[in-house]
Design an enzyme around this catalytic site. Structure first.
Site, PDB file in Angstrom:
ATOM      1  N   ASP A 107     -14.699  -0.777  10.538  1.00  0.00           N
ATOM      2  CA  ASP A 107     -14.780  -2.194  10.877  1.00  0.00           C
ATOM      3  C   ASP A 107     -13.636  -2.958  10.229  1.00  0.00           C
ATOM      4  OD1 ASP A 107     -15.847  -4.322  12.149  1.00  0.00           O
ATOM      5  OD2 ASP A 107     -17.634  -4.488  10.907  1.00  0.00           O
TER       6      ASP A 107
ATOM      7  N   GLY B 150       4.148   0.822   8.083  1.00  0.00           N
ATOM      8  CA  GLY B 150       3.777   0.654   9.475  1.00  0.00           C
ATOM      9  C   GLY B 150       4.840  -0.097  10.252  1.00  0.00           C
TER      10      GLY B 150
ATOM     11  N   ALA C 256       0.843  -1.197   0.000  1.00  0.00           N
ATOM     12  CA  ALA C 256       0.000   0.000   0.000  1.00  0.00           C
ATOM     13  C   ALA C 256       0.876   1.244   0.000  1.00  0.00           C
ATOM     14  CB  ALA C 256      -0.911   0.000   1.218  1.00  0.00           C
TER      15      ALA C 256
END
Length: 408
Positions: A376, A325, A320
């Site tokens: 979610d 991260g 991505a």
């Protein structure tokens, strides 16, 4: 002492134990869901919030209990694939006349994956694809009511509101119906060409969430169907129509994965999802199932959809865009509108935590915030992903991660 019962006997006993656990789970789920009507009438928002939290735990508790029972029944044969293939065959026959057969299949999958910690998927012992691509049971009654709007839109909306059972007084009912009808008529006149709106269809069950109640409907004479959603709020001065939604995009936001789950009492979820899909056709079925509280089946629908997409596409997973991260590898597939996250085994300095702590944080936030609002996420464990479907950069990063596969 070794378990001497025949495979057929074991299959019948265990399949029925799983069905009883499902029945208990569904009963408790619907009992909590039905409280929403009184919570709304009494403006008991704290009670509504407690119910939302309580309902989240019903499914897992039922799976936990039946897994313990199955281990007692099967003893040393608890991981016998031959036994479980027979259990699945018996169970499939037990659910073929249920109105919630799709939920029943997902419940079975939850049990088998808990027993086996299955890496990948195994069609012989779980419902990777449904045994029933079409509803196996006959519809006993429609999930929606039909209202004549040919003579008077004002009168039709008044009847819709009156039949909902929501606590609207006579004066308020007429006032709210007139105001809503005036707004709808104005919006419909702006459409080109002006649609025919002789009949309104509205899902029989009221959708509750927080301080709001929603009547989900459509103008049935149009192709495609035009949504008609009445959003009612219970304020200090009583119940009133706070908004009317006629656009697909607006209705789609109601069923977004960034909102908490509805409390809507339906014995046949398939029909309700089909109705909703007719007014927001671009919304994935997985999102709709999750939005009405069937998160686990939403997860099943999402996985099945992903399998179909992989079978019909050739592009590859890629990392991505954005900053990398520290605890997860994040990747996407250009042709598929989903973000995938895999929790790393070890984390770069200065991050000092454990993989399990990250998983626990996700689960804590889910249980706490699904009663409110939160993007979610669906958690998957022990999945296998074809390494050949990753580009070089993504393949190298993902190879060092394992087990939990988060997607939203």
């Amino acid at each position: 002492m070794p378990n001497q019962k025949s495979i057929s006997r074991l299959a019948n006993v265990v399949a029925r134990a799983i069905r009883r656990a499902l029945d208990k789970s569904q009963f408790e789920f619907r009992e909590i869901t039905r409280r929403a009507r009184q919570r709304f009438a009494e403006r008991d928002w704290r009670g509504m919030n407690r119910d939302s939290t309580e309902r989240l735990g019903v499914y897992e508790a039922a799976v936990d209990d039946v897994v313990v029972r199955i281990r007692e029944l099967l003893t040393e044969r608890v991981r016998s694939r031959l036994v479980w293939a027979s259990i699945k065959a018996v169970y499939s026959g037990l659910i073929d006349q249920r109105d919630d057969w799709e939920i029943a299949e997902t419940f079975f999958n939850s049990v088998t994956r808990r027993i086996f910690d299955t890496v990948g998927v195994e069609d012989e012992i779980e419902f990777v694809h449904s045994d029933y691509p079409n509803p196996p049971s006959s519809r006993r009654r429609r999930s929606y009511r039909s209202f004549d709007a040919a003579t008077s839109l004002d009168q039709a909306i008044r009847v819709v509101l009156a039949s909902s059972g929501l606590p609207l007084s006579g004066d308020a009912l007429q006032q709210q119906a007139t105001a809503a009808a005036s707004f709808v008529a104005q919006r419909l006149r702006r459409m080109n060409p002006s649609p025919k709106t002789d009949r309104i269809e509205v899902i029989e069950s009221v959708f509750y969430r927080g301080e709001y109640a929603y009547l989900i409907g459509r103008f049935a004479d149009t192709k495609p169907a035009i949504p008609l959603v009445l959003c009612l709020r219970h304020g200090d001065r009583g119940v009133y129509v706070d908004a009317v939604l006629l656009e697909e995009s607006d209705v789609s936001m109601l069923f977004s994965f960034s909102r908490s789950y509805f409390h809507v009492d339906t014995g046949r979820p398939f029909d309700v999802v089909k109705f909703i899909k007719s007014i927001i056709p671009r919304k994935p079925r997985s999102d709709i199932y999750s939005s009405i509280g069937y998160k686990k089946h939403g997860k099943t629908e999402l996985y099945r959809h992903a399998l179909r997409h992989l079978a019909s596409s050739t592009d590859k997973y890629e990392l991505a865009r954005g900053q990398r991260g520290m605890v997860m590898v994040v990747f996407t597939m250009p042709s598929y509108p989903v973000v995938f996250k895999i929790i790393k085994d070890t984390f770069d300095y200065p991050k000092q935590t454990t993989r399990q702590a990250v998983i626990d944080c996700y689960r804590l936030v889910f249980k706490h915030d699904r009663a409110g609002r939160l993007v979610d996420a669906q958690e998957y464990q022990y999945l296998t992903l074809d390494r050949h479907r990753f580009d070089d950069a993504a393949s190298g990063r993902v190879a060092g991660s394992r087990r939990s596969h988060h997607q939203h």
